[in-house]
Scaffold this active site. Structure first.
Site, PDB file in Angstrom:
ATOM      1  N   ARG A  18      -8.460  63.568 -46.431  1.00 35.77           N
ATOM      2  CA  ARG A  18      -9.779  62.788 -46.447  1.00 35.77           C
ATOM      3  C   ARG A  18      -9.508  61.276 -46.912  1.00 35.77           C
ATOM      4  O   ARG A  18      -9.923  60.281 -46.071  1.00 35.77           O
ATOM      5  CB  ARG A  18     -10.781  63.684 -47.045  1.00 35.77           C
ATOM      6  CG  ARG A  18     -11.156  64.982 -46.022  1.00 35.77           C
ATOM      7  CD  ARG A  18     -12.191  65.729 -47.028  1.00 35.77           C
ATOM      8  NE  ARG A  18     -11.266  66.467 -48.189  1.00 35.77           N
ATOM      9  CZ  ARG A  18     -11.979  66.934 -49.251  1.00 35.77           C
ATOM     10  NH1 ARG A  18     -13.437  67.142 -49.328  1.00 35.77           N
ATOM     11  NH2 ARG A  18     -11.300  67.411 -50.389  1.00 35.77           N
ATOM     12  N   ASN A  36     -14.335  68.737 -45.293  1.00 36.00           N
ATOM     13  CA  ASN A  36     -13.831  69.983 -44.818  1.00 36.00           C
ATOM     14  C   ASN A  36     -14.881  71.031 -44.367  1.00 36.00           C
ATOM     15  O   ASN A  36     -15.869  71.067 -45.076  1.00 36.00           O
ATOM     16  CB  ASN A  36     -13.212  70.552 -46.394  1.00 36.00           C
ATOM     17  CG  ASN A  36     -11.964  69.928 -46.754  1.00 36.00           C
ATOM     18  OD1 ASN A  36     -11.276  69.235 -45.842  1.00 36.00           O
ATOM     19  ND2 ASN A  36     -11.629  70.039 -48.039  1.00 36.00           N
TER      20      ASN A  36
END
Ligand code: FE
Ligand code: MG
Ligand code: ZN
Ligand code: ZN
Lengths: 779, 338
Positions: A18, A36
């Site tokens: 990320r 996620n």
């Protein structure tokens, strides 16, 4: 306007994925968010097609080092139906659990250079802190309970971050940003040292104290990453023998951990490939040849020419070696033989009572037990002996088989493996997740561990149901019983798979082949005729197999006790020959081998009677039993106290022979099936022994005739079938001399020799093969 | 499909035959709410007033007819008497039906009946009815003896296989494997010059003494399939987990030696004079003492306990090897060790 919904599957959680995306997107000035989603990553971009494509191209290039992208899909969605941040930025938002994809968290990896620098820097706040980790390294699989991989789903949740760590964790530009297992001395796990009475030893530095005790010759049980090690010095016979006695492992070789490659090179020979494996972030144990300067105690790896070596992988190990001058320590799994390693502090203290002198424990819970992985190079080709820590749960990608329509991508399969070196495989969406090493499921605790590990694997792969359960054909394996139970529970088909068929299917997959002829040489695999196979020439196209040739079927008087005491096998084999009949055989055995029989002359007689009456007699074509018999004939090994002992000692005994003795392989046919005559091999060996030939040369000739005999049968079979690929699988192919001899013959006849590369030649990959075959059968 | 030897071997195959071909075809299988055929216990009970009649039946074939420690007469009597006894009932009488091959020696028959009589006398049991048939030479192997046992107990006092509870201790009344191992080596002519002999004997004496203590929860005679099969059946029927201590299980040295040499597990071979009991833990020692006073119970031992209320597993712990699952034996052992 449309927005792009990008789903990324692979190793994309817990690897700094990320923040990487965050940096790329910010540099491009795009808008949207990332999160996620279950076990995959979702990126929403409020941009047009060109920008999205640019972004994907850059992402593929600049993804984090330990991440892996299996697939990226882009959907275009109506803007009105989607939430996105109103302030023209890109954000990382809360995880969501509601998608079930086919990604997986990464395995546990060795400490990275950055973290290593920190623990060696006396000014750093993580100086000598044994649980130091960052987004690029450290624990993952061993601490996770569920997905998405966030700290609250790991055992690190027990350790709330301190202010300093929190700051690192929430800063997208820090390398500990969302490093779920990050911690420091203030907030993270700590060590405690106990004596054998479970009393804590008062010391400011338990690790330093523990090392001091080790260097005094004590046995230390140390809880580490995926389990617990028993540790002691390498040059002193006394503690090693003590450890052997306490563990009831009279001969099994112990692996060692060494401080670094230079040191390992002082006592072993290390090829460049082996060095690369030793230093890889997975840090497996590598089986290496002892060097001329090897000076460790004889009792460490008795009668073997090689030794298992690994290098420090966790900060704990690095710091341990800072406190000592020892080149290496024995590091062996702390378990009762065949049972799982101990991972709970209470259990370590109580179950290892009387085994360790001291106990160095930490308070981080191990969720997924994970043994050290073991690899061995033969003919410069890697094979796993055990694929576990550092590799599990990274799945095998079955794309090749899906493309050729060998297997169906949409099936969920669970395959339970054989019995002793069990792993299980969970296959889902074209990925095969092979579990960590489970062990001997004959032991109750291991059987329970298997079930628990299946549960955890289902959690982290979000698998609810199965379309089929695969297992071995052996009617008595506990894994077969469990398969039937689970088949009922999941209301699905149970598919028993022949053992060597499974070995062959893995070999084919590992080499991206549709079909091959292969030699399956191992200890035991239940055959369709109810006998025990293990020296077979087979053909497989994954879906099916044919048994085309084998070693001679030999009687196993008393079944498994002939494996434990191979002299019974020798007696049985020789009794088939015209040379050794009745009294002649008896007197040969009683004058040279009677000490190998538990009940001496009485047993020599009773084995003969048993062979004649067929009372409790098995039939086997196992290669392992032939190698055992050669070993006992040469007085190398009379009792198997660990798996493969006699054949391993045979290999070591023969190592360095010049190869000037030769035994010619003889062939015959049984029911039309070509057979390598193993009785004749043993008869020839007995003749060479009575002619007082050099025993090392006889050992080498014995291994060679078995390899060449199998190779000749395989070449004949392959040429008749018009197949160019000849493979080698089964535990016997961990033997380098046998592998080399087989390879040499196969290649000299113009065939392509196929070996395991990224899988186990032994039973550790059987579950994977079962899974492939089962999914092709219900395709 | 045809009957194979495995259909009589006591394993899974036989279980399937019994449930599918036998139990499914019979309609009335119990009387007055007593223990009936479906329970597949050692015997059935028929409640009558304050008492229950226990009935059991057994067919006996054995090769050879005379063996060290016994003969077909003794085993036919003891087998049935013991099945009554391990229901907790006092054996009263047996019936005896014999099918004999034409040409059979009358002298041998005389010996067999005398032996049967002696065995019954030990347990104070009468032979109250019988039948004798003769078959042609090639239709039968020597002789088949079918005995039915009848016993009595107070209502509700029958001891089932399925009564094990958490905490109960497991007692075996003596060394295991004697009958099976001695018969096998005698029959196959291994000639282990030994005092190895069958343990065939009526067990009522021991059971009676044990019952007096009042702590017995389950009871079974470990005949075909041996200790392993009996404890597995009790465990499964009781729905518990049992842990046995390997070292506590009495095995005669000779039996152990033969077992080493033939690769046959002494726990898996038949006993004909032993009882396996579950006993409440606080009365276990006392029960053990009582059994030890009997002439057949001198080697009795506590060999394990019920450790859990679930799972139906029998575990066995060895000093160095940890715990493994002790599986019910199947007919032919298949090698499994690499
Ligand atoms: Fe295998
Ligand atoms: Mg019975
Ligand atoms: Zn790091
Ligand atoms: Zn901190």
């Amino acid at each position: 306007m449309k927005i792009a919904k990008i789903l990324v599957q692979g190793i994309v959680q817990g690897v700094g994925f990320r923040p990487s995306v965050y940096r790329i997107v910010n540099a491009l000035g795009l808008k949207g968010y990332i999160r996620n989603l279950g076990n995959i990553v979702e990126i929403i971009l409020f941009e047009d097609e060109k920008q999205v494509n640019d972004f994907i191209a850059i992402l593929k290039e600049k993804k984090p080092a330990i991440s892996k992208i299996n697939s990226i899909t882009v959907q275009w969605i109506d803007e009105s139906r989607y939430f996105y941040p109103k302030n023209d930025t890109f954000e990382i938002v809360e995880s969501s659990t509601d998608f079930s994809g086919a990604s997986v968290i990464p395995p546990d990896l060795a400490i990275c250079d950055n973290c290593l620098e920190e623990i060696n820097d006396s000014k750093n706040r993580r100086y000598k802190y044994p649980f130091t980790t960052c987004i690029d390294c450290g624990i993952r699989f061993t601490v996770i309970e569920n997905v998405p991989y966030d700290r609250d789903k790991t055992s690190m949740d027990d350790f709330p971050l301190c202010q300093k760590c929190e700051k690192e964790y929430t800063n997208p530009l820090d390398r500990r940003y969302h490093a779920e297992s990050t911690c420091c001395e203030t907030c993270g796990p700590s060590l405690k040292l106990y004596n054998h009475k479970e009393n804590e030893i008062n010391t400011i530095n338990p690790l330093e104290k523990a090392v001091k005790l080790l260097d005094e010759g004590k046995i230390l049980a140390m809880k580490g990453i995926g389990g617990t090690h028993l540790i002691t010095k390498v040059r002193d016979n006394k503690p090693i023998k003590k450890l052997r006695k306490r563990l009831n492992r009279p001969n099994q070789p112990f692996a060692v951990m060494s401080r670094n490659l230079e040191t390992a090179k002082t006592f072993t020979e290390v090829s460049s490939k082996e060095a690369k494996s030793l230093l890889s972030k997975e840090r497996p144990i590598v089986i290496l040849k002892k060097s001329k300067n090897y000076d460790f105690a004889e009792s460490l790896a008795p009668e073997l020419h090689n030794i298992g070596v690994m290098l420090c992988y966790s900060p704990l190990h690095h710091i341990m070696f800072d406190y000592t001058d020892e080149p290496a320590y024995i590091m062996t799994s702390a378990n009762i033989s065949g049972e799982p390693m101990m991972i709970k502090n209470k259990e370590i203290l109580s179950s290892l009572y009387g085994i360790g002198d001291y106990y160095l424990l930490h308070n981080r819970r191990i969720i997924n037990r994970c043994d050290d992985s073991v690899i061995r190079y033969r003919a410069n080709e890697l094979s796993f002996i055990r694929r576990s820590r550092g590799y599990t749960p990274e799945p095998y990608d079955l794309n090749d088989l899906i493309k050729t329509k060998k297997i169906n991508k949409d099936l969920n399969i669970l395959a339970l493996g054989p019995e002793i070196d069990v792993t299980f495989t969970l296959q889902k969406q074209g990925l095969a997740y092979v579990s960590q090493h489970i062990g001997n499921t004959n032991k109750f605790k291991t059987y329970e561990f298997l079930q628990e590990a299946i549960k955890n694997m289902r959690n982290i792969t979000k698998t609810e149901n199965f379309d089929a359960i695969a297992c071995d054909m052996h009617p008595q394996f506990f894994t077969s019983h469990l398969a039937n139970e689970m088949g009922e529970k999941f209301n699905c088909e149970v598919i028993p798979i022949q053992h060597h068929h499974a070995h062959g299917a893995v070999l084919a997959m590992d080499n991206s082949l549709d079909e091959l002829v292969f030699i399956a040489a191992d200890g035991v695999g239940y055959g369709e005729d109810g006998s025990t196979w293990g020296g077979e020439i087979m053909y497989t196209n994954i879906n099916n197999y044919e048994r085309l040739a084998s070693l001679s079927p030999q009687k196993m008087p008393g079944g498994d006790i002939s494996t434990k005491y191979p002299v019974r096998m020798l007696e049985s084999i020789l009794s088939n020959s015209e040379t050794y009949q009745g009294e002649e055989l008896e007197s040969l055995l009683s004058s040279n081998y009677s000490h190998y029989f538990q009940h001496r002359e009485t047993e020599i007689k009773s084995v003969l009677k048993q062979i004649n009456s067929n009372l409790n007699v098995g039939i086997t074509t196992s290669t392992g039993r032939i190698l055992d018999s050669i070993a006992v004939a040469l007085n190398i090994c009379g009792e198997r106290t660990y798996e493969g002992e006699c054949s391993m000692k045979l290999e070591s005994f023969a190592y360095g022979a010049n190869g000037d003795l030769k035994i010619e392989p003889q062939f015959k046919k049984i029911n039309g099936r070509p057979i390598l005559d193993t009785t004749q091999i043993l008869v020839d060996i007995m003749k060479l022994i009575s002619n007082k030939e050099n025993k090392k040369e006889i050992a080498a000739a014995g291994q060679k005739v078995v390899s060449e005999g199998l190779a000749i049968l395989a070449v004949d079979t392959a040429s008749k079938m018009g197949i160019n690929n000849i493979g080698a699988t089964g535990g016997v192919f961990y033997n380098e001399a046998i592998t080399l001899a087989t390879k040499k013959y196969v290649e000299s006849e113009g065939f392509n020799f196929v070996q395991h590369k990224n899988s186990c030649a032994g039973d550790g990959s059987v579950s994977l093969g079962q899974s492939l075959i089962a999914s092709s059968k219900i395709n | 499909m045809k009957i194979g030897m495995s259909h009589g071997a006591g394993g899974e195959v036989m279980g399937k035959l019994i449930s599918e071909t036998i139990l499914n075809n019979l309609s009335k299988k119990s009387v007055n709410g007593g223990i009936g055929l479906d329970a597949l216990d050692d015997g059935a009970t028929i409640p009558l007033g304050d008492h229950e009649i226990v009935v059991t039946t057994d067919g006996h074939t054995i090769n050879p007819l005379f063996f060290p420690g016994g003969d077909i007469g003794r085993i036919s009597a003891a087998g049935t008497i013991n099945d009554v006894a391990v229901m907790g009932a006092k054996p009263l009488a047996i019936t005896n039906a014999m099918i004999i091959k034409e040409g059979f020696s009358i002298e041998d028959l005389d010996k067999i009946i005398k032996s049967m009589d002696k065995t019954c006398a030990e347990a104070d049991v009468a032979v109250v009815a019988g039948d004798t048939k003769v078959m042609e030479q090639d239709k039968i192997d020597e002789m088949v003896v079918v005995t039915t046992g009848i016993g009595i107990l107070e209502k509700g006092k029958a001891i089932p296989d399925s009564g094990l509870n958490l905490g109960d201790k497991i007692i075996i009344t003596g060394s295991v494997g004697d009958h099976g191992m001695s018969l096998m080596s005698f029959r196959e002519g291994f000639g282990f010059e030994t005092d190895l002999k069958s343990d065939v004997a009526p067990v009522w004496g021991m059971v009676e003494k044990a019952l007096e203590i009042g702590g017995i929860t389950a009871m079974k005679d470990p005949t075909r399939g041996g200790l392993t099969n009996a404890i597995n059946e009790m465990t499964t029927k009781s729905n518990v987990n049992v842990l046995l201590q390997d070292e506590a299980i009495p095995v005669k040295q000779q039996v152990k030696a033969v077992s080493d040499m033939l690769g046959i597990d002494p726990y898996e071979v038949a006993n004909e004079g032993k009882v396996l009991l579950g006993v409440k833990s606080d009365l276990a020692e006392e029960t053990l003492d009582a059994i030890s006073k009997d002439k057949y119970g001198k080697d009795a031992a506590i060999i394990g306990e019920v450790i859990d209320n679930k799972n139906n597993h029998v575990l066995i712990e060895t000093a160095v090897g940890g715990q493994r699952i002790l599986e019910s034996p199947i007919a032919d052992p298949v090698p499994r060790v690499c």
